[in-house]
Motif scaffolding. Structure first.
Motif, mmCIF file in Angstrom:
data_model
loop_
_atom_site.group_PDB
_atom_site.id
_atom_site.type_symbol
_atom_site.label_atom_id
_atom_site.label_comp_id
_atom_site.label_asym_id
_atom_site.label_seq_id
_atom_site.Cartn_x
_atom_site.Cartn_y
_atom_site.Cartn_z
ATOM 1 N N ALA A 63 0.799 -1.218 0.000
ATOM 2 C CA ALA A 63 0.000 0.000 0.000
ATOM 3 C C ALA A 63 0.833 1.270 0.000
ATOM 4 O O ALA A 63 0.271 2.370 -0.035
ATOM 5 N N GLN A 64 2.146 1.165 -0.001
ATOM 6 C CA GLN A 64 3.006 2.346 0.098
ATOM 7 C C GLN A 64 3.274 2.943 -1.288
ATOM 8 O O GLN A 64 3.223 2.244 -2.308
ATOM 9 N N THR A 65 3.591 4.216 -1.306
ATOM 10 C CA THR A 65 3.801 4.910 -2.582
ATOM 11 C C THR A 65 5.235 4.763 -3.083
ATOM 12 O O THR A 65 5.465 4.545 -4.267
ATOM 13 N N ILE A 66 6.204 4.882 -2.191
ATOM 14 C CA ILE A 66 7.614 4.779 -2.599
ATOM 15 C C ILE A 66 8.063 3.342 -2.343
ATOM 16 O O ILE A 66 8.661 3.020 -1.324
ATOM 17 N N LEU A 67 7.750 2.481 -3.274
ATOM 18 C CA LEU A 67 8.033 1.052 -3.149
ATOM 19 C C LEU A 67 8.801 0.592 -4.381
ATOM 20 O O LEU A 67 8.486 0.985 -5.507
ATOM 21 N N ALA A 68 9.829 -0.233 -4.178
ATOM 22 C CA ALA A 68 10.625 -0.755 -5.293
ATOM 23 C C ALA A 68 11.128 -2.142 -4.933
ATOM 24 O O ALA A 68 11.213 -2.504 -3.754
ATOM 25 N N THR A 69 11.495 -2.884 -5.957
ATOM 26 C CA THR A 69 11.981 -4.258 -5.779
ATOM 27 C C THR A 69 13.381 -4.378 -6.361
ATOM 28 O O THR A 69 13.643 -3.906 -7.474
ATOM 29 N N GLY A 70 14.259 -5.010 -5.609
ATOM 30 C CA GLY A 70 15.617 -5.267 -6.073
ATOM 31 C C GLY A 70 15.913 -6.755 -6.054
ATOM 32 O O GLY A 70 15.400 -7.479 -5.201
ATOM 33 N N ARG A 71 16.730 -7.196 -7.002
ATOM 34 C CA ARG A 71 17.063 -8.618 -7.086
ATOM 35 C C ARG A 71 18.570 -8.788 -7.277
ATOM 36 O O ARG A 71 19.208 -7.971 -7.921
ATOM 37 N N ARG A 72 19.099 -9.869 -6.725
ATOM 38 C CA ARG A 72 20.503 -10.226 -6.916
ATOM 39 C C ARG A 72 20.637 -11.712 -6.619
ATOM 40 O O ARG A 72 20.184 -12.174 -5.573
ATOM 41 N N LYS A 73 21.266 -12.459 -7.553
ATOM 42 C CA LYS A 73 21.358 -13.923 -7.427
ATOM 43 C C LYS A 73 19.941 -14.482 -7.269
ATOM 44 O O LYS A 73 19.108 -14.284 -8.153
ATOM 45 N N THR A 74 19.664 -15.166 -6.167
ATOM 46 C CA THR A 74 18.305 -15.685 -5.951
ATOM 47 C C THR A 74 17.571 -14.905 -4.862
ATOM 48 O O THR A 74 16.532 -15.353 -4.373
ATOM 49 N N ALA A 75 18.097 -13.748 -4.474
ATOM 50 C CA ALA A 75 17.498 -12.941 -3.415
ATOM 51 C C ALA A 75 16.578 -11.874 -4.006
ATOM 52 O O ALA A 75 16.856 -11.319 -5.068
ATOM 53 N N VAL A 76 15.488 -11.617 -3.299
ATOM 54 C CA VAL A 76 14.524 -10.591 -3.693
ATOM 55 C C VAL A 76 14.271 -9.696 -2.486
ATOM 56 O O VAL A 76 14.048 -10.189 -1.372
ATOM 57 N N ALA A 77 14.311 -8.378 -2.694
ATOM 58 C CA ALA A 77 14.113 -7.420 -1.604
ATOM 59 C C ALA A 77 13.079 -6.392 -2.030
ATOM 60 O O ALA A 77 13.224 -5.752 -3.081
ATOM 61 N N ARG A 78 12.032 -6.239 -1.235
ATOM 62 C CA ARG A 78 11.032 -5.182 -1.442
ATOM 63 C C ARG A 78 11.363 -4.060 -0.462
ATOM 64 O O ARG A 78 11.450 -4.277 0.741
ATOM 65 N N VAL A 79 11.502 -2.858 -0.994
ATOM 66 C CA VAL A 79 12.010 -1.720 -0.218
ATOM 67 C C VAL A 79 10.974 -0.604 -0.203
ATOM 68 O O VAL A 79 10.400 -0.265 -1.264
ATOM 69 N N VAL A 80 10.744 -0.045 0.967
ATOM 70 C CA VAL A 80 9.855 1.101 1.134
ATOM 71 C C VAL A 80 10.656 2.230 1.765
ATOM 72 O O VAL A 80 11.367 2.020 2.762
ATOM 73 N N LEU A 81 10.554 3.436 1.186
ATOM 74 C CA LEU A 81 11.208 4.623 1.733
ATOM 75 C C LEU A 81 10.159 5.541 2.352
ATOM 76 O O LEU A 81 9.093 5.759 1.766
ATOM 77 N N GLN A 82 10.500 6.079 3.513
ATOM 78 C CA GLN A 82 9.676 7.102 4.162
ATOM 79 C C GLN A 82 10.601 8.136 4.780
ATOM 80 O O GLN A 82 11.727 7.817 5.185
#
Length: 207
Positions: free
Chosen positions: A79-98
């Motif tokens: 539900a956040q506005t500043i949301l992005a997804t990063g990937r490296r190898k088999t890892a996945v990270a969902r990031v929210v900035l506030q």
């Protein structure tokens, strides 16, 4: 003979007197030593305080961080506005900035604790913010899964860089110059049948 008897009696009396003197101080001195050395110092204070500190500190911190993240992210990550997804190898990270003071929370844990205090992985996470001078301007909330801590740290780096693009498109040039917007596609090649690893073959034997 009379002189010898008198000398013997005087020596016996002196011996009995000395034994009485030696007996009295032992009875007076021993209880004082035992009461001073054994009574209050070691058993109660140090042990109970140390066990209470070790056992009770980590659990409230984890519970408070979960409540803190849920209060800061109403409706969850999606539900956040500043949301992005990063990937490296088999890892996945969902990031929210506030907007905040520079806190980085990964999977409801402090970043330093989650990344085991590794300075290289912590530097990976902070590079995008330091590049733009936002290291004390934004709080970062991350949900990471898959892979190891090294892959997750680099996935978080890409996620933060992509989230900063949603803050302002003018961030693209400095981030691009540092190579923070490029997805690193390198991954471990899969093992093949009959080989030890992806390409390592068994030793050849002619006979």
């Amino acid at each position: 003979m009379a002189v010898s008897l008198s000398s013997l009696t005087s020596s016996l009396s002196s011996l009995s007197f000395s034994s009485n003197i030696s007996h009295i101080p032992t009875s007076l001195s021993l209880p004082r030593i035992t009461t001073l050395s054994r009574s209050p110092k070691f058993p109660s204070f140090t042990v109970t305080a140390s066990t209470a500190d070790i056992a009770l500190e980590p659990e409230p911190e984890i519970a408070d961080l979960k409540k803190y993240v849920k209060s800061r992210l109403p409706g969850g990550f999606a539900a956040q506005t500043i949301l992005a997804t990063g990937r490296r190898k088999t890892a996945v990270a969902r990031v929210v900035l506030q907007e905040g003071t520079g806190k980085i929370i990964i999977n409801y844990r402090d970043a330093k604790e989650y990344l085991q205090g590794n300075p290289l992985w912590l530097q990976y996470v902070k590079i995008p913010l330091i590049t733009l001078g936002y290291d004390t301007s934004y709080d970062v909330f991350v949900k990471a899964e898959g892979g190891g801590l090294s892959g997750q740290a680099q996935a978080i780096t890409l996620g933060i860089a992509r989230a900063l693009l949603k803050v302002s498109e003018s961030h693209r040039v400095p981030l691009r110059l540092q190579g923070l917007l490029t997805r690193d596609s390198r991954a471990v090649e899969r093992k093949k049948v009959g080989l030890h690893k992806a390409r390592k073959a068994p030793q050849y034997s002619k006979r």
